[in-house]
Design a protein around this motif. Structure first.
Motif, PDB file in Angstrom:
ATOM      1  N   LEU A  67       0.811  -1.212   0.000  1.00 61.69           N
ATOM      2  CA  LEU A  67       0.000   0.000   0.000  1.00 61.69           C
ATOM      3  C   LEU A  67       0.845   1.263   0.000  1.00 61.69           C
ATOM      4  CD1 LEU A  67      -2.717  -0.997   2.639  1.00 61.69           C
ATOM      5  CD2 LEU A  67      -2.915  -1.083   0.146  1.00 61.69           C
ATOM      6  N   LEU A  68       2.130   1.139   0.276  1.00 59.07           N
ATOM      7  CA  LEU A  68       2.998   2.318   0.372  1.00 59.07           C
ATOM      8  C   LEU A  68       3.046   3.135  -0.921  1.00 59.07           C
ATOM      9  CD1 LEU A  68       5.976   0.992   2.540  1.00 59.07           C
ATOM     10  CD2 LEU A  68       4.063   2.456   3.234  1.00 59.07           C
ATOM     11  N   PRO A  69       3.181   2.520  -2.112  1.00 62.13           N
ATOM     12  CA  PRO A  69       3.173   3.345  -3.336  1.00 62.13           C
ATOM     13  C   PRO A  69       1.882   4.133  -3.501  1.00 62.13           C
ATOM     14  CG  PRO A  69       4.004   1.148  -3.801  1.00 62.13           C
ATOM     15  CD  PRO A  69       3.454   1.105  -2.408  1.00 62.13           C
ATOM     16  N   ILE A  70       0.753   3.486  -3.178  1.00 57.38           N
ATOM     17  CA  ILE A  70      -0.530   4.189  -3.282  1.00 57.38           C
ATOM     18  C   ILE A  70      -0.566   5.361  -2.303  1.00 57.38           C
ATOM     19  CG2 ILE A  70      -3.029   3.947  -3.026  1.00 57.38           C
ATOM     20  CD1 ILE A  70      -2.698   0.992  -3.744  1.00 57.38           C
ATOM     21  N   LEU A  71      -0.117   5.111  -1.084  1.00 59.03           N
ATOM     22  CA  LEU A  71      -0.103   6.163  -0.067  1.00 59.03           C
ATOM     23  C   LEU A  71       0.813   7.303  -0.487  1.00 59.03           C
ATOM     24  CD1 LEU A  71      -0.918   7.158   2.740  1.00 59.03           C
ATOM     25  CD2 LEU A  71       1.000   5.851   3.688  1.00 59.03           C
ATOM     26  N   PHE A  72       1.943   6.964  -1.084  1.00 60.44           N
ATOM     27  CA  PHE A  72       2.891   7.994  -1.525  1.00 60.44           C
ATOM     28  C   PHE A  72       2.258   8.897  -2.578  1.00 60.44           C
ATOM     29  CE2 PHE A  72       5.996   9.276  -4.764  1.00 60.44           C
ATOM     30  CZ  PHE A  72       6.806  10.105  -3.996  1.00 60.44           C
ATOM     31  N   PHE A  73       1.694   8.299  -3.629  1.00 61.61           N
ATOM     32  CA  PHE A  73       1.109   9.099  -4.707  1.00 61.61           C
ATOM     33  C   PHE A  73      -0.124   9.862  -4.229  1.00 61.61           C
ATOM     34  CE2 PHE A  73       3.491   6.028  -7.351  1.00 61.61           C
ATOM     35  CZ  PHE A  73       4.185   6.942  -8.153  1.00 61.61           C
ATOM     36  N   TYR A  74      -0.899   9.273  -3.340  1.00 60.24           N
ATOM     37  CA  TYR A  74      -2.071   9.975  -2.799  1.00 60.24           C
ATOM     38  C   TYR A  74      -1.625  11.193  -1.996  1.00 60.24           C
ATOM     39  CZ  TYR A  74      -6.507  10.775  -0.417  1.00 60.24           C
ATOM     40  OH  TYR A  74      -7.664  11.348   0.061  1.00 60.24           O
ATOM     41  N   THR A  75      -0.551  11.038  -1.248  1.00 60.34           N
ATOM     42  CA  THR A  75      -0.029  12.162  -0.458  1.00 60.34           C
ATOM     43  C   THR A  75       0.501  13.263  -1.355  1.00 60.34           C
ATOM     44  OG1 THR A  75       0.572  10.655   1.341  1.00 60.34           O
ATOM     45  CG2 THR A  75       1.618  12.830   1.314  1.00 60.34           C
ATOM     46  N   VAL A  76       1.254  12.885  -2.387  1.00 59.13           N
ATOM     47  CA  VAL A  76       1.881  13.868  -3.268  1.00 59.13           C
ATOM     48  C   VAL A  76       0.847  14.613  -4.109  1.00 59.13           C
ATOM     49  CG1 VAL A  76       3.409  14.155  -5.261  1.00 59.13           C
ATOM     50  CG2 VAL A  76       4.093  12.675  -3.364  1.00 59.13           C
ATOM     51  N   PHE A  77      -0.136  13.888  -4.617  1.00 58.44           N
ATOM     52  CA  PHE A  77      -1.068  14.492  -5.575  1.00 58.44           C
ATOM     53  C   PHE A  77      -2.403  14.908  -4.967  1.00 58.44           C
ATOM     54  CE2 PHE A  77       1.679  11.813  -8.281  1.00 58.44           C
ATOM     55  CZ  PHE A  77       2.174  12.804  -9.121  1.00 58.44           C
ATOM     56  N   ILE A 135      -3.049  15.052  -0.842  1.00 59.13           N
ATOM     57  CA  ILE A 135      -2.897  15.664   0.481  1.00 59.13           C
ATOM     58  C   ILE A 135      -2.052  16.927   0.412  1.00 59.13           C
ATOM     59  CG2 ILE A 135      -2.095  15.312   2.840  1.00 59.13           C
ATOM     60  CD1 ILE A 135      -4.540  13.659   2.082  1.00 59.13           C
ATOM     61  N   TYR A 136      -0.899  16.851  -0.251  1.00 57.57           N
ATOM     62  CA  TYR A 136      -0.016  18.029  -0.326  1.00 57.57           C
ATOM     63  C   TYR A 136      -0.686  19.209  -1.037  1.00 57.57           C
ATOM     64  CZ  TYR A 136       3.807  21.101  -1.635  1.00 57.57           C
ATOM     65  OH  TYR A 136       4.601  22.198  -1.831  1.00 57.57           O
ATOM     66  N   PRO A 137      -1.314  19.020  -2.226  1.00 54.04           N
ATOM     67  CA  PRO A 137      -1.989  20.163  -2.855  1.00 54.04           C
ATOM     68  C   PRO A 137      -3.093  20.752  -1.997  1.00 54.04           C
ATOM     69  CG  PRO A 137      -1.683  18.393  -4.438  1.00 54.04           C
ATOM     70  CD  PRO A 137      -1.317  17.838  -3.099  1.00 54.04           C
ATOM     71  N   LEU A 138      -3.806  19.894  -1.259  1.00 57.68           N
ATOM     72  CA  LEU A 138      -4.871  20.398  -0.396  1.00 57.68           C
ATOM     73  C   LEU A 138      -4.300  21.265   0.720  1.00 57.68           C
ATOM     74  CD1 LEU A 138      -7.863  20.396   0.348  1.00 57.68           C
ATOM     75  CD2 LEU A 138      -7.468  18.311   1.661  1.00 57.68           C
ATOM     76  N   LEU A 139      -3.248  20.796   1.354  1.00 56.52           N
ATOM     77  CA  LEU A 139      -2.618  21.575   2.422  1.00 56.52           C
ATOM     78  C   LEU A 139      -1.997  22.856   1.874  1.00 56.52           C
ATOM     79  CD1 LEU A 139      -0.934  18.715   4.507  1.00 56.52           C
ATOM     80  CD2 LEU A 139      -3.058  19.936   4.991  1.00 56.52           C
ATOM     81  N   LYS A 140      -1.402  22.768   0.682  1.00 57.40           N
ATOM     82  CA  LYS A 140      -0.815  23.960   0.054  1.00 57.40           C
ATOM     83  C   LYS A 140      -1.893  24.983  -0.275  1.00 57.40           C
ATOM     84  CE  LYS A 140       2.815  26.062  -1.709  1.00 57.40           C
ATOM     85  NZ  LYS A 140       3.995  26.458  -0.894  1.00 57.40           N
TER      86      LYS A 140
END
Length: 294
Positions: A14-24, A26-31
């Motif tokens: 699940l780590l690759p999915i979590l990584f891409f979900y965070t990058v594309f 979670i991060y844009p939402l927080l930004k």
């Protein structure tokens, strides 16, 4: 090997999915949340903190207020209309007739092309001038003059909702059809033996057992309707005035065209909260409905 190690092995995938979900996601939402409190214009790296000023501007802008109200109307009306059309259509397509597979493909086809392409085609059909296809038909059959399908505020809203329903009804009918085919035929046979009419079977068996399908369909329709962009834009360009401006269209205009990224970010956060609240309310209500039926 312990149960803990086995679970860790599975979760590693699940780590690759979590990584891409965070990058594309979670991060844009927080930004966006961060930029919503600034006057960032998208060009200059330095920007100032302005607090809640951008959020205050949202409800002072006629285009934004109109965009929010129209988007809510579009999402709710298109959801209701598609649901009302899709369920009877699924019941018809579930019948055993020679060309049922062909009819299923025909009704499903409008959901395949992009919404933008379909909207441009319908824009030609609904053109509010004498050369518009629908106006030509009405003149030939009934002698009516040109109707302002896309230039009248009310007709423009109705037209965008109807076109959206035309494009989506077939897809959701197929969704309901899949659930219909999972209902055991024994239920209908037992009801028929007890003397239940076709309508009584639909009301007492079909509709209650379609509750899970309705939950999925309504959720997809409501969230998709709130995010709508291409159909109103291609049909009316957001007009007349701001009557068919959507939230997404206003965000793009303020953020990219007018380089007010801070304001656009604030609008995005408000939009996110609206979608979150409505989706939560809808899912909670539909799940309680399912539990009540069970």
């Amino acid at each position: 090997m312990s149960k803990f190690l086995r679970n860790v092995q599975f979760q590693i995938f699940l780590l690759p999915i979590l990584f891409f979900y965070t990058v594309f996601t979670i991060y844009p939402l927080l930004k966006s949340l961060l930029l919503s409190f600034t006057d960032f214009d998208g060009y200059v790296k330095e920007y100032n903190f302005v607090g809640l000023a951008n959020y205050m501007k949202i409800f002072q802008d006629d285009a934004i207020v109109s965009g929010i109200s129209y988007t809510l109307i579009f999402a709710i009306a298109s959801t209701v209309l598609i649901t009302v059309v899709a369920i009877p259509l699924a019941l018809i397509l579930d019948q055993n007739f020679a060309t049922r597979n062909l009819h299923r493909a025909v009704f499903f086809f409008p959901s395949i092309p992009s919404g933008l392409l379909l909207a441009y085609i319908w824009g030609f059909i609904l053109a509010p001038i004498s050369s518009g296809v629908l106006n030509k038909v009405l003149k030939t059959l009934f002698g009516l003059g040109p109707q302002p399908w896309l230039s009248d505020p009310v007709l423009a809203k109705v037209s965008t909702i109807v076109v959206s329903a035309w494009a989506g009804a077939g897809w959701h009918a197929v969704l309901y059809l899949a659930f219909l085919q999972a209902i055991p035929k024994d239920y209908y046979e037992a009801a028929a033996i007890d003397g239940a009419s076709r309508w009584q079977q639909i009301r007492s068996i079909t509709l209650p057992l379609l509750a899970p399908a309705m939950t999925v369909s309504v959720m997809l329709l409501l969230t998709g309707g709130l995010k709508v962009f291409e159909i109103p834009l291609a049909l009316t360009k957001g007009g007349p005035g701001f009557e068919t401006h959507t939230i997404t269209q206003v965000i793009v205009l303020r953020g990219i065209t007018e380089v007010q990224y801070g304001l656009a970010s604030a609008m995005s956060i408000v939009f996110f909260l609206i979608v979150l609240v409505l989706a939560f309310v809808q899912m909670s209500w539909m799940q309680k409905r399912e539990e009540g039926i069970q």
